[in-house]
Motif scaffolding. Structure first.
Motif, PDB file in Angstrom:
ATOM      1  N   PRO A   1      -2.342   1.203  10.181  1.00  0.00           N
ATOM      2  CA  PRO A   1      -1.409   1.833  10.993  1.00  0.00           C
ATOM      3  C   PRO A   1      -0.508   2.476  10.438  1.00  0.00           C
ATOM      4  O   PRO A   1       0.039   3.528  10.566  1.00  0.00           O
ATOM      5  CB  PRO A   1      -1.194   1.242  12.191  1.00  0.00           C
ATOM      6  CG  PRO A   1      -2.261   0.260  12.424  1.00  0.00           C
ATOM      7  CD  PRO A   1      -2.453  -0.126  10.914  1.00  0.00           C
ATOM      8  N   ASN A   2       0.213   1.754   9.333  1.00  0.00           N
ATOM      9  CA  ASN A   2       1.569   2.246   9.068  1.00  0.00           C
ATOM     10  C   ASN A   2       1.426   3.211   7.525  1.00  0.00           C
ATOM     11  O   ASN A   2       2.434   3.766   7.158  1.00  0.00           O
ATOM     12  CB  ASN A   2       2.230   1.025   8.404  1.00  0.00           C
ATOM     13  CG  ASN A   2       3.075   0.294   9.479  1.00  0.00           C
ATOM     14  OD1 ASN A   2       3.073   0.593  10.579  1.00  0.00           O
ATOM     15  ND2 ASN A   2       2.747  -1.176   9.304  1.00  0.00           N
ATOM     16  N   LYS A   3       0.215   3.474   7.173  1.00  0.00           N
ATOM     17  CA  LYS A   3       0.028   4.197   6.047  1.00  0.00           C
ATOM     18  C   LYS A   3      -0.153   5.793   6.429  1.00  0.00           C
ATOM     19  O   LYS A   3      -0.875   5.997   7.572  1.00  0.00           O
ATOM     20  CB  LYS A   3      -1.299   3.823   5.184  1.00  0.00           C
ATOM     21  CG  LYS A   3      -1.237   2.530   4.456  1.00  0.00           C
ATOM     22  CD  LYS A   3      -2.108   2.429   3.315  1.00  0.00           C
ATOM     23  CE  LYS A   3      -1.982   1.362   2.436  1.00  0.00           C
ATOM     24  NZ  LYS A   3      -0.446   1.634   1.923  1.00  0.00           N
ATOM     25  N   THR A   4       0.559   6.522   5.757  1.00  0.00           N
ATOM     26  CA  THR A   4       0.647   8.066   6.127  1.00  0.00           C
ATOM     27  C   THR A   4       0.111   8.943   4.904  1.00  0.00           C
ATOM     28  O   THR A   4       0.263   8.054   3.611  1.00  0.00           O
ATOM     29  CB  THR A   4       1.927   8.532   6.443  1.00  0.00           C
ATOM     30  OG1 THR A   4       2.903   8.244   5.589  1.00  0.00           O
ATOM     31  CG2 THR A   4       2.356   7.739   7.896  1.00  0.00           C
ATOM     32  N   TRP A   5      -0.220  10.000   4.911  1.00  0.00           N
ATOM     33  CA  TRP A   5      -0.630  10.987   4.010  1.00  0.00           C
ATOM     34  C   TRP A   5       0.755  11.285   3.085  1.00  0.00           C
ATOM     35  O   TRP A   5       0.642  11.403   1.941  1.00  0.00           O
ATOM     36  CB  TRP A   5      -1.379  12.185   4.438  1.00  0.00           C
ATOM     37  CG  TRP A   5      -2.717  11.990   4.907  1.00  0.00           C
ATOM     38  CD1 TRP A   5      -3.370  11.830   6.172  1.00  0.00           C
ATOM     39  CD2 TRP A   5      -3.650  11.582   3.925  1.00  0.00           C
ATOM     40  NE1 TRP A   5      -4.549  11.500   5.924  1.00  0.00           N
ATOM     41  CE2 TRP A   5      -4.896  11.371   4.596  1.00  0.00           C
ATOM     42  CE3 TRP A   5      -3.837  11.448   2.527  1.00  0.00           C
ATOM     43  CZ2 TRP A   5      -6.328  11.301   4.015  1.00  0.00           C
ATOM     44  CZ3 TRP A   5      -5.196  11.037   1.945  1.00  0.00           C
ATOM     45  CH2 TRP A   5      -6.190  10.755   2.567  1.00  0.00           C
TER      46      TRP A   5
ATOM     47  N   THR B   1      -8.160  -2.408   1.316  1.00  0.00           N
ATOM     48  CA  THR B   1      -9.211  -3.593   1.562  1.00  0.00           C
ATOM     49  C   THR B   1      -8.612  -4.563   2.155  1.00  0.00           C
ATOM     50  O   THR B   1      -9.482  -5.320   2.983  1.00  0.00           O
ATOM     51  CB  THR B   1      -9.857  -3.618   0.083  1.00  0.00           C
ATOM     52  OG1 THR B   1     -10.385  -2.837  -0.557  1.00  0.00           O
ATOM     53  CG2 THR B   1     -10.855  -4.669   0.071  1.00  0.00           C
ATOM     54  N   GLU B   2      -7.519  -5.015   1.535  1.00  0.00           N
ATOM     55  CA  GLU B   2      -7.013  -6.392   2.303  1.00  0.00           C
ATOM     56  C   GLU B   2      -6.809  -6.123   3.446  1.00  0.00           C
ATOM     57  O   GLU B   2      -6.827  -7.080   4.352  1.00  0.00           O
ATOM     58  CB  GLU B   2      -5.900  -6.919   1.456  1.00  0.00           C
ATOM     59  CG  GLU B   2      -5.377  -8.198   1.527  1.00  0.00           C
ATOM     60  CD  GLU B   2      -4.013  -8.604   1.912  1.00  0.00           C
ATOM     61  OE1 GLU B   2      -3.502  -9.840   1.893  1.00  0.00           O
ATOM     62  OE2 GLU B   2      -3.132  -7.337   2.019  1.00  0.00           O
ATOM     63  N   SER B   3      -6.107  -4.990   4.072  1.00  0.00           N
ATOM     64  CA  SER B   3      -5.769  -4.764   5.478  1.00  0.00           C
ATOM     65  C   SER B   3      -7.424  -4.854   6.325  1.00  0.00           C
ATOM     66  O   SER B   3      -7.282  -5.294   7.289  1.00  0.00           O
ATOM     67  CB  SER B   3      -5.437  -3.249   5.753  1.00  0.00           C
ATOM     68  OG  SER B   3      -4.081  -3.089   5.055  1.00  0.00           O
TER      69      SER B   3
END
Length: 297
Positions: free
Chosen positions: A199-203, A249-251
């Motif tokens: 959820p914390n990753k953004t473009w 992948t780890e997430s």
């Protein structure tokens, strides 16, 4: 004066709390621990190859046990001692016998872990379902490939002429990806990249990671690797993709196992595997790039 200091401290704590809420970790604590790990890494990498091999063995050994423990928490019986022994053996094989030794050690470790799990099942219980046993064995084999096998490519890369600089370039670009994504995501992040996985990753964070990777790749290539600048662009692009993919992948693994971090013994970072997730696949890609360029011949 005291009132002013208290006000400043309160503002810093509030700022750190906002950053931690948005990014998911304590920024200042993570930076401090990261710098300490970086100092140990650089010292072992540049001064003594055998010391670097010990450092890698320690990292992948602990990370492999973390993953095996997470599997066990999720109900998958992966032998932790077997995973640890296999991980250390694979690093040693890569150090003493090169790529052939690493590949053979992977097969040997897979056989060891499979036999270990079967014997453990026979001793512990007599009603092991075949489906459960196969799931446990494949989880253990995944742990071997994902952590010590991928991580041992750093040993192979370090053994090449000027290999220490290739390993340094690998880590520098991967860390730049992490920092670029973190900084841009915290300050500019609006559009979620993979909300169901991370959820914390953004473009916006991905764009910041791309800029940081290209800049770091070009700079380290022309200053330390004795390669043309466009190789740095390729290096940056490859590590950008593998580091981001490794993190996702780890997430995905943690989401599947229903754990937040692989462990919590590294303040501000979680576990070792939480810090190695972007490096593990990137190591293989950089090794392949060096192989294509004839660095390893």
């Amino acid at each position: 004066m005291r009132a002013h200091l208290d006000s400043t401290r309160a503002q810093l704590e509030a700022t750190n709390a906002r950053i931690e809420k948005k990014a998911g970790r304590n920024l200042f604590l993570a930076i401090g621990v990261g710098l300490l790990l970086a100092a140990v890494f650089v010292g072992s990498l540049l001064f003594l190859e055998s010391l670097f091999a010990v450092f890698v063995a320690l990292l992948v050994g602990v990370a492999a046990v973390e993953l095996a423990t997470a599997f066990r928490v999720a109900g998958r019986r992966v032998p932790r001692i077997g995973v640890a022994v296999s991980a250390l053996s694979m690093v040693a094989a890569a150090y003493f016998y090169g790529a052939e030794g690493l590949l053979l050690s992977l097969f040997a470790a897979a056989a060891l872990l499979t036999i270990w799990r079967v014997i453990e099942g026979l001793i512990a219980r007599t009603d092991v379902e075949p489906k459960t046993l196969i799931r446990d064995i494949f989880s253990g084999l995944f742990a071997l490939v994902y952590v010590p096998f991928l991580g041992s490519f750093a040993i192979l890369l370090r053994s090449a002429p000027d290999g220490e600089w290739w390993v340094f370039a690998l880590v520098l670009v991967a860390v730049s990806v992490d920092i670029g994504a973190y900084a841009a995501g915290v300050t500019l992040g609006r559009h979620k990249m993979t909300p169901r996985i991370s959820p914390n990753k953004t473009w916006e964070g991905f764009a910041g990671a791309a800029v940081a990777a290209m800049v770091a790749g070009v700079l380290i290539t022309i200053t330390a690797l004795d390669q043309p600048w466009w190789i740095g662009v390729i290096l940056g692009a490859l590590v950008l993709l593998t580091a981001t993919g490794g993190d996702l992948t780890e997430s995905l693994i943690k989401r599947d196992l229903n754990v937040k971090d692989m462990s919590n013994w590294i303040p501000g970072h979680g576990g070792l595997l939480d810090r190695l997730d972007s490096l593990l696949p990137s190591t293989v890609v950089v090794y392949g790039l060096a192989l294509i360029l004839g660095v390893l011949s």
